[in-house]
Design an enzyme around this catalytic site. Structure first.
Site, mmCIF file in Angstrom:
data_model
loop_
_atom_site.group_PDB
_atom_site.id
_atom_site.type_symbol
_atom_site.label_atom_id
_atom_site.label_comp_id
_atom_site.label_asym_id
_atom_site.label_seq_id
_atom_site.Cartn_x
_atom_site.Cartn_y
_atom_site.Cartn_z
ATOM 1 N N ALA A 1 -7.697 3.507 -3.885
ATOM 2 C CA ALA A 1 -8.877 3.350 -4.732
ATOM 3 C C ALA A 1 -9.528 4.678 -5.107
ATOM 4 O O ALA A 1 -10.176 4.783 -6.147
ATOM 5 C CB ALA A 1 -9.897 2.465 -4.021
ATOM 6 N N ASP B 1 -0.124 -1.882 -0.826
ATOM 7 C CA ASP B 1 -0.160 -0.729 0.082
ATOM 8 C C ASP B 1 -0.232 -1.120 1.551
ATOM 9 O O ASP B 1 0.391 -0.475 2.405
ATOM 10 C CB ASP B 1 -1.291 0.245 -0.291
ATOM 11 C CG ASP B 1 -2.647 -0.409 -0.492
ATOM 12 O OD1 ASP B 1 -2.813 -1.587 -0.125
ATOM 13 O OD2 ASP B 1 -3.555 0.265 -1.018
ATOM 14 N N ARG C 1 -1.068 9.898 -4.345
ATOM 15 C CA ARG C 1 -0.217 10.991 -3.896
ATOM 16 C C ARG C 1 1.246 10.628 -4.111
ATOM 17 O O ARG C 1 1.593 9.438 -4.080
ATOM 18 C CB ARG C 1 -0.472 11.319 -2.418
ATOM 19 C CG ARG C 1 -0.239 10.166 -1.472
ATOM 20 C CD ARG C 1 -1.107 10.207 -0.242
ATOM 21 N NE ARG C 1 -2.507 10.063 -0.497
ATOM 22 C CZ ARG C 1 -3.120 8.905 -0.747
ATOM 23 N NH1 ARG C 1 -2.446 7.777 -0.772
ATOM 24 N NH2 ARG C 1 -4.408 8.852 -0.976
#
Length: 467
Positions: free
Chosen positions: A12, A238, A16
């Site tokens: 959020a 995730d 990366r």
């Protein structure tokens, strides 16, 4: 040296790209690119900047080549529940509206008039949260039915990026389960539910499992980026990727700690019983059709907002130290109260809550931070008790993974309130789990057990014992 896989992990507040490969049964990581992410206001909604995010993904891929590496595969994970709709020309029909947007206000109640909560839980096993995809879609049906009528394709955020990379449309399993529209037992879209809600079923894609290969890059992207590679599905949710990286091989409660805190256990079948519904636990899909039986807790979002409200005057580490200095202050808030989802001012909201409950009101930055950390620890303690009640057994350990595991104060608080050993690490759990699943697809890692053994041998894990 083994094949390289590239993990794109977007949360959020930041994203990366991390390269990973195996070297003598150890997983070696190298961060290639890091960038910021945020919600912006657009067309009267809070939205994600998907075009900008895709541009950052391409920048990161180009940096691999500059680094002298051509990954064999790439896998993308993001947060859950959010999506885009495409029209018949594969153009965006909708912005990528964020789950914190108010468009779902009141929608849970509207849906429950059509489908009783018990039936929805029995079929999907997913906890009730106002921002679930089911309520986002129902909001569109109520307020913008013409958009749903034109929609030809439903893609969740990682699915959309995979489509931009390959031109192929698939819905990945772990993220699809977060919609509250996938049947927990058939593992397919629950068309009966969709039809009952008047949501068109044809726009949903085939659900594919992690380790599946979506395809290779589009020709024009190969020309732009300088090489080709396979787009592989990790757990695109995730938390699904992070849980793969829990290094504890014995049964343990895990906390995936970031903007949200996901606390639960790994299970081989869904638990859709009344007690789990009453405690509002979820059965999200995992790799190899394991289930992440967990509860979603507000997490470090609150301290992120506190930091922002102090104009970023203090780093997270400084807020932890100031919290230590306020050791004699104690007040707690219910971190899952909807008032903390997107308040105008998090500090004032925390103070108001404490005042309303006639608790000491935190005034200094240290007191505010301590209130957040104490509240989180006690929320975890409650969830641990609920898990043990449902499973009718005790768990001896808690494994904290993800960026939040670096908060030593919170780790110690969790050990103290739960009276359990707490293991903290690895930090980059999501990217590690993402890469591990890609390497399984490439045949470099045998299975989840093999992955967890490698992860345990590759990354530092710190132990905290109750005082």
């Amino acid at each position: 040296m083994g094949k390289y896989s590239l993990a794109v992990d977007i949360g959020a507040s930041s994203g990366r790209l991390i390269l990973g490969h195996l070297e003598e049964e150890q997983l070696k990581l190298r961060e290639i690119h890091r960038f910021k992410n945020k919600i912006v206001q657009k067309n009267n909604h809070f939205c994600w900047e998907v075009d900008k995010l895709f541009s950052e993904i391409k920048t990161g891929i180009k940096k691999c080549l500059e680094d002298g590496v051509k990954p064999s595969s790439i896998g993308i994970d993001t947060w859950a529940v959010d999506f885009v709709l495409l029209d018949e020309n594969d153009e965006l029909l909708t912005d990528a509206v964020a789950y914190r947007d108010s468009r779902t206000d009141g929608m849970m109640e509207e849906v429950s008039k059509e489908i009783i909560k018990e039936r929805l839980y029995l079929e999907t096993g997913i906890q009730f949260q106002k921002f679930n995809t089911i309520y986002q879609l129902y909001s569109l049906k109520q307020k913008n039915p013409e958009v749903l009528e034109k929609a030809k394709t439903f893609l969740m955020i990682p699915d959309y990026f995979n489509f931009l990379l390959t031109g192929k449309k698939v819905n990945e399993y772990t993220n699809a389960t977060s919609t509250q529209l996938v049947n927990a037992f058939t593992k397919k879209w629950d068309k009966q539910l969709l039809e009952q809600l008047g949501i068109p079923t044809e726009m949903f894609q085939d659900i594919q499992a992690p380790k599946s290969v979506v395809g290779s890059l589009k020709k024009e992207l190969v020309a732009e980026l300088g090489f080709d590679m396979d787009v592989v599905l990790p757990a695109t949710h995730d938390t699904g990727s992070a849980v793969v990286a829990v290094p504890e091989l014995n049964e343990t409660i895990y906390i995936s700690s970031g903007t949200w805190s996901l606390i639960g256990v790994e299970n081989h079948f869904p638990i859709c019983v009344t007690k789990a519904l009453d405690y509002n636990f979820t059965n999200e899909g995992g790799v190899d059709y394991r289930f992440r039986f967990l509860k979603n807790i507000m997490g470090l979002w609150m301290i992120q907002e506190v930091k922002r409200m102090y104009n970023d005057k203090y780093s997270f580490a400084e807020l932890v130290e100031l919290s230590r200095d306020a050791e004699h202050f104690f007040s707690t808030v219910n971190v899952d109260d909807a008032r903390f989802l997107l308040p105008e001012n998090m500090i004032e909201e925390i103070q108001s809550y404490c005042k309303e409950l006639e608790q000491p009101v935190p005034e200094t930055p240290g007191e505010v931070a301590k209130c957040v950390f104490d509240s989180l620890a006690h929320s975890y303690q409650t969830a641990v008790g609920e898990i043990e009640d449902i499973f009718e057994r005790k768990f001896n350990t808690i494994n904290v993974i993800g960026g939040g595991c670096q908060n030593e104060l919170l780790n110690q608080l969790v050990a103290d309130v739960t009276k359990k050993d707490v293991y903290a690490g690895p930090v980059e759990a999501t990217a590690i789990g993402n890469i591990a699943v890609q390497l399984m697809s490439l045949g470099e890692i045998k299975d989840i057990e093999h992955a967890r053994t490698i992860i345990k041998n590759s990354f530092e894990v710190k132990k905290y014992v109750a005082n």
